[in-house]
Design a protein around this motif. Structure first.
Motif, short mmCIF file in Angstrom:
data_model
loop_
_atom_site.label_atom_id
_atom_site.label_comp_id
_atom_site.label_asym_id
_atom_site.label_seq_id
_atom_site.Cartn_x
_atom_site.Cartn_y
_atom_site.Cartn_z
N LYS A 1 0.73 -1.23 0.15
CA LYS A 1 -0.01 0.07 -0.05
C LYS A 1 0.82 1.20 0.11
N LYS A 2 1.81 1.26 0.99
CA LYS A 2 2.77 2.35 1.05
C LYS A 2 3.55 2.49 -0.38
N ALA A 3 4.14 1.53 -0.90
CA ALA A 3 4.85 1.35 -1.86
C ALA A 3 3.91 2.00 -3.00
N PHE A 4 2.83 1.75 -3.41
CA PHE A 4 2.02 2.07 -4.44
C PHE A 4 1.45 3.46 -4.27
N GLU A 5 1.45 4.16 -3.06
CA GLU A 5 1.33 5.53 -2.84
C GLU A 5 2.51 6.29 -3.52
N GLU A 6 3.65 5.84 -3.12
CA GLU A 6 4.96 6.12 -3.61
C GLU A 6 4.87 6.36 -5.29
N VAL A 7 4.73 5.05 -5.73
CA VAL A 7 4.63 4.99 -7.20
C VAL A 7 3.50 6.04 -8.01
N GLU B 1 14.70 8.15 -11.63
CA GLU B 1 15.37 7.56 -10.61
C GLU B 1 14.39 7.08 -9.29
N ARG B 2 13.76 8.17 -8.86
CA ARG B 2 12.98 8.11 -7.91
C ARG B 2 11.56 7.28 -8.37
N HIS B 3 11.27 7.37 -9.51
CA HIS B 3 10.37 6.54 -9.82
C HIS B 3 10.73 4.95 -10.20
N LYS B 4 11.60 4.94 -10.39
CA LYS B 4 12.26 3.51 -10.52
C LYS B 4 12.32 2.88 -9.05
N LYS B 5 13.10 3.65 -8.12
CA LYS B 5 12.96 3.09 -6.64
C LYS B 5 11.87 2.99 -6.32
N LEU C 1 10.83 -0.44 -7.69
CA LEU C 1 11.81 -1.61 -7.06
C LEU C 1 11.24 -2.00 -5.80
N LYS C 2 10.53 -0.92 -4.88
CA LYS C 2 9.91 -1.65 -3.42
C LYS C 2 8.93 -2.35 -3.87
N THR C 3 8.10 -2.26 -4.85
CA THR C 3 7.14 -3.10 -5.06
C THR C 3 7.68 -4.51 -5.53
N VAL C 4 8.82 -4.56 -6.21
CA VAL C 4 9.46 -5.71 -6.74
C VAL C 4 10.03 -6.67 -5.66
N TRP C 5 10.84 -5.67 -4.72
CA TRP C 5 11.22 -6.13 -3.70
C TRP C 5 10.14 -6.97 -2.52
N TYR C 6 9.17 -6.47 -2.38
CA TYR C 6 8.21 -7.03 -1.58
C TYR C 6 7.52 -8.40 -2.18
N ASN C 7 7.41 -8.31 -3.67
CA ASN C 7 7.00 -9.44 -4.04
C ASN C 7 7.98 -10.46 -4.16
N SER C 8 9.09 -10.24 -4.38
CA SER C 8 10.34 -11.17 -4.26
C SER C 8 10.31 -11.98 -2.84
#
Length: 588
Positions: free
Chosen positions: A191-197, A236-240, A243-250
Motif C-alpha cells: 500500500k505504501k509502495a504504491f502511494e509512492e509510485v 530514478e525516484r520513479h524506478k526506486k 523496485l520497492k514493489t518488486v522487492w516485496y513481491n520477491s
C-alpha cells in the motif's frame, strides 16, 4: 499522512466506487454468479477424482468408472465457459464504470475557476484523467472480482476438505495462518509502495508535459543538459518506487510457495501413514488433498497479487475523487438569461486579489457607455488584464459590483453572460484542428458559409484562402503552423462570428509582421464598430481612436479621459507614457 493512506483498504472509498455500478447491476450480478459457479466447479473436480480412485482404481473395478470421466469432462467444460464469461464481463464492467467516472471528471474540470488551473499542474490533471482511470478499471477487471473468486474458491475448498477428512484438513489449516499473516504484512507495505509510485508517476507526467510544451525555451537557453539531469533524478525516484514493489513481491511469493510445498509434503507423509497403517484416509483422499492444497494456497497468493492491483486502483480512485470533491467552481446561481446587451458597463469600487493580501485591483470604478470603445493603458502589472478576467467572471471579485446594463453580472447565468462577451486574448490558443473548427469551436449554429462571410467582412478571407486547404487547413497543436499574427487574425474572426454584444481585446501586435498588423487594424475597426469595446491598447492608433482612455497604475485608475484631454494634463501619467512610448511609435 491522511487517514485514507493509513488504511490498507478504505471501505468508504470503495462504497463510492460501487455507486457507479448501479446502471450495470444486471451484469454485476451475472459476474458474481459466474464467480460462484467457478468456485464450486473447481472444488468438485478433486472430489470426483477421489470417488473414482476409491470406488474404481483402488478396487480395480471398471463398472461405474466411465460416468466419473464424463462428469469430470463436463465440469471442466463448464469451468472454461464460466471463466470466459467472468473475464470478459468483469473487464466490460470496469471499462464502463471508468467511462462514466472519466466523463464526470472531465465535466467537473471544465467548470473550474481559472484560479484552480493557476495553482495546478497540467501533467498531474492529465494523470488523473487518463492513467489513474485505467487503474480504476483494473479494480473491477483484475482486482475486486478476482479476489472474490479466489476467496470463494478457498472457502468452498475448505468445506470440501473438512467433510472429506478433517485430520488431513487440520494439517493444511495449521500452515494457513502463516501465509495469511505474511499476506497481511505484504499488503500493508505494498500500500505504501504504491502511494509512492503514483506520486512519482504524477511528477514524471507533469515534468515531461511541461518540458515538451516549453521545448523552444529550453533549447533557446541551452538547458537541455540541465533538464536531462533533472529528468534522470525524477526517473530514478520513479524506478526506486517500483523496485520497492518488486522487492516485496520477491520476498512474499517464495515464502508462499515454500508454505505450499511444506503443506503438500506433510499431507503426503501423514496421509500416506494413515493409508498404510490405520486406514483412516483413503488413496482418493490423499490424491484429492494434494489437488486441494494448491487450490487453497494459490488463490491466497493470487489474492495478494490482485490486492496490489486493487490497491493501485484504490490509490488512483482516491486521487480522482479528491479532484471531484474540489469545489472550485464559479457561483452560477444567477437566473437571468442574457439574450443581448445594450453594452453599458459599470465597475463600482471593485477590489480583487489573486493571492490573499496581495491586492491587484484597489477599489476601481469606471463606466463604459453602450457603443463606446474604451482603451485601457498602463504599465505591466497595473491590472489591465484582470479587468477582462473579471468581466467574464473567470474569477470572483473580493468586493464591489460589476454591472452590465444596470444589472449585477452575478444575476446572469454564466453561460449566457459569456455568450454575449467575446474576448480576443494576446496569447491566442488554437486547437490541433482545422481553421473552421477553431473558429466555430464546433458550434452547430455557426456554419462554414457564415464563417466565410464573416472573414470577408473583416478582410481576412484572402489570407485564409491562401493557406493549403483554406478553411480546412489543420493548424496543428496550439496553432504552430501559423505565425503569431495569423493566429491573432483567427482569434478576431472567432470573436466576430459569435456576434457579441460586448467585445474585449488584448490587441498586442509587438511580435507580428507589418502585413498582419495592417489586417489586424482593419479587423479591429470592423468588429468594434457599433458595439461596446474594451481594449487593452498597445498601439497609438487604437489609443487615439478610443472614445475614452482609462489609465491604470498599481491597481488604481489614475486618469480617465480622451486622448486630447489627457495630453493637456501637466506631468500627467498618460502624457508621460505617451512621450516615452507612443510618441516614438508615431515618429516611426
Amino acid at each position: 499522512m491522511s487517514e485514507t493512506k493509513e488504511q490498507v483498504f478504505d471501505i468508504n472509498l470503495f462504497k463510492r466506487l460501487l455507486l457507479y455500478i448501479k446502471p450495470y447491476s444486471k451484469v454485476f450480478v451475472g459476474v458474481i454468479v459466474a464467480v460462484i459457479l467457478i468456485a464450486v466447479s473447481g472444488a468438485v473436480r478433486p472430489k470426483i477424482l477421489q470417488l473414482a480412485i476409491d470406488n474404481n482404481i483402488a478396487t480395480k473395478t471398471i463398472e461405474g468408472f466411465f460416468p466419473y470421466i464424463v462428469i469430470m469432462a463436463v465440469m471442466l467444460f463448464l469451468e472454461v465457459i464460466f471463466q470466459l464469461l467472468f473475464i470478459f464481463y468483469s473487464g466490460w464492467l470496469g471499462q464502463n464504470v471508468v467511462k462514466d467516472v472519466r466523463v464526470k471528471l472531465f465535466n467537473h474540470l471544465l467548470r473550474f475557476k481559472m484560479q484552480y488551473y493557476d495553482n495546478s499542474s497540467v501533467g498531474v490533471l492529465i494523470t488523473r484523467a487518463v492513467t489513474d482511470m485505467e487503474r480504476i478499471a483494473d479494480i473491477f477487471g483484475q482486482g475486486l472480482f478476482t479476489i472474490f473468486r479466489d476467496l470463494l474458491t478457498m472457502i468452498v475448498v475448505s468445506i470440501f476438505m473438512l467433510f472429506m477428512n478433517w485430520k488431513l484438513s487440520f494439517i493444511v489449516f495449521i500452515m494457513l495462518p502463516v501465509v495469511l499473516y505474511a499476506t497481511r504484512i505484504f499488503q500493508k507495505y505494498m500500500k505504501k509502495a504504491f502511494e509512492e509510485v503514483r506520486t512519482e508517476v504524477s511528477n514524471l507526467n507533469s515534468f515531461v508535459q511541461e518540458r515538451i510544451t516549453g521545448m523552444k525555451i529550453l533549447q533557446l537557453f541551452t538547458r537541455e543538459d540541465t533538464e536531462y539531469e533533472k529528468f534522470k533524478e525524477i526517473n530514478e525516484r520513479h524506478k526506486k518506487g517500483w523496485l520497492k514493489t518488486v522487492w516485496y513481491n520477491s520476498i512474499f511469493f517464495p515464502i508462499a510457495e515454500l508454505a505450499t510445498s511444506i503443506t503438500i509434503g506433510l499431507v503426503a507423509w501423514y496421509g500416506g501413514l494413515n493409508v498404510v497403517l490405520s486406514e483412516t484416509a483413503s488413496e482418493g483422499d490423499l490424491v484429492s488433498f494434494i489437488m486441494f492444497i494448491p487450490m487453497l494456497f494459490r488463490p491466497l497468493r493470487q489474492i495478494a497479487d490482485n490486492f496490489n492491483t486493487l490497491q493501485m486502483g484504490m490509490v488512483a480512485a482516491n486521487r480522482v475523487f479528491k479532484v471531484l470533491e474540489t469545489t472550485s467552481q464559479i457561483d452560477d446561481s444567477g437566473t437571468l438569461k442574457a439574450s443581448s446587451f445594450k453594452g453599458n458597463i459599470s465597475f463600482k469600487k471593485v477590489y480583487f486579489n489573486y493571492v490573499e493580501d496581495e491586492s491587484v485591483l484597489k477599489g476601481i470604478s469606471f463606466e463604459v457607455k453602450s457603443g463606446e470603445t474604451v482603451a485601457i493603458v498602463g504599465a505591466t502589472g497595473a491590472g489591465k488584464s484582470t479587468i477582462i478576467n473579471l468581466l467574464n467572471r473567470f474569477y470572483e471579485i473580493k468586493d464591489g459590483v460589476i454591472e452590465i446594463d444596470g444589472i449585477n453580472i452575478k444575476d446572469f447565468t454564466l453561460a449566457s453572460l459569456r455568450t454575449q462577451i467575446a474576448v480576443v486574448l494576446q496569447d491566442v490558443f488554437l486547437f490541433a484542428d482545422t481553421i473552421v473548427s477553431n473558429i466555430t469551436l464546433n458550434n452547430p449554429e455557426i456554419t462554414e458559409a457564415h464563417v466565410i462571410e464573416a472573414a470577408k467582412n473583416i478582410g481576412i478571407h484572402d489570407f485564409i484562402s491562401s493557406l493549403p486547404g483554406g478553411y480546412h487547413y489543420n493548424v496543428k497543436e496550439r496553432g504552430v503552423m501559423l505565425s503569431s499574427g495569423q493566429r491573432q487574425l483567427i482569434a478576431f474572426l472567432r470573436a466576430y462570428v459569435t456576434n457579441p454584444s460586448i467585445l474585449v481585446l488584448d490587441e498586442a501586435t509587438s511580435s507580428v509582421d507589418s502585413y498582419s498588423e495592417h489586417l489586424i487594424q482593419i479587423a479591429t475597426d470592423k468588429i468594434t464598430k457599433g458595439r461596446t469595446s474594451i481594449i487593452i491598447a498597445h498601439r497609438l492608433a487604437t489609443v487615439k481612436k478610443a472614445d475614452k482612455i482609462i489609465v491604470m497604475d498599481s491597481g488604481l485608475i489614475v486618469e480617465q479621459g480622451t486622448h486630447d484631454e489627457l495630453l493637456q494634463k501637466q506631468d500627467g501619467y498618460y502624457k508621460n507614457l505617451y512621450e516615452v512610448q507612443f510618441l516614438k511609435e508615431e515618429e516611426v
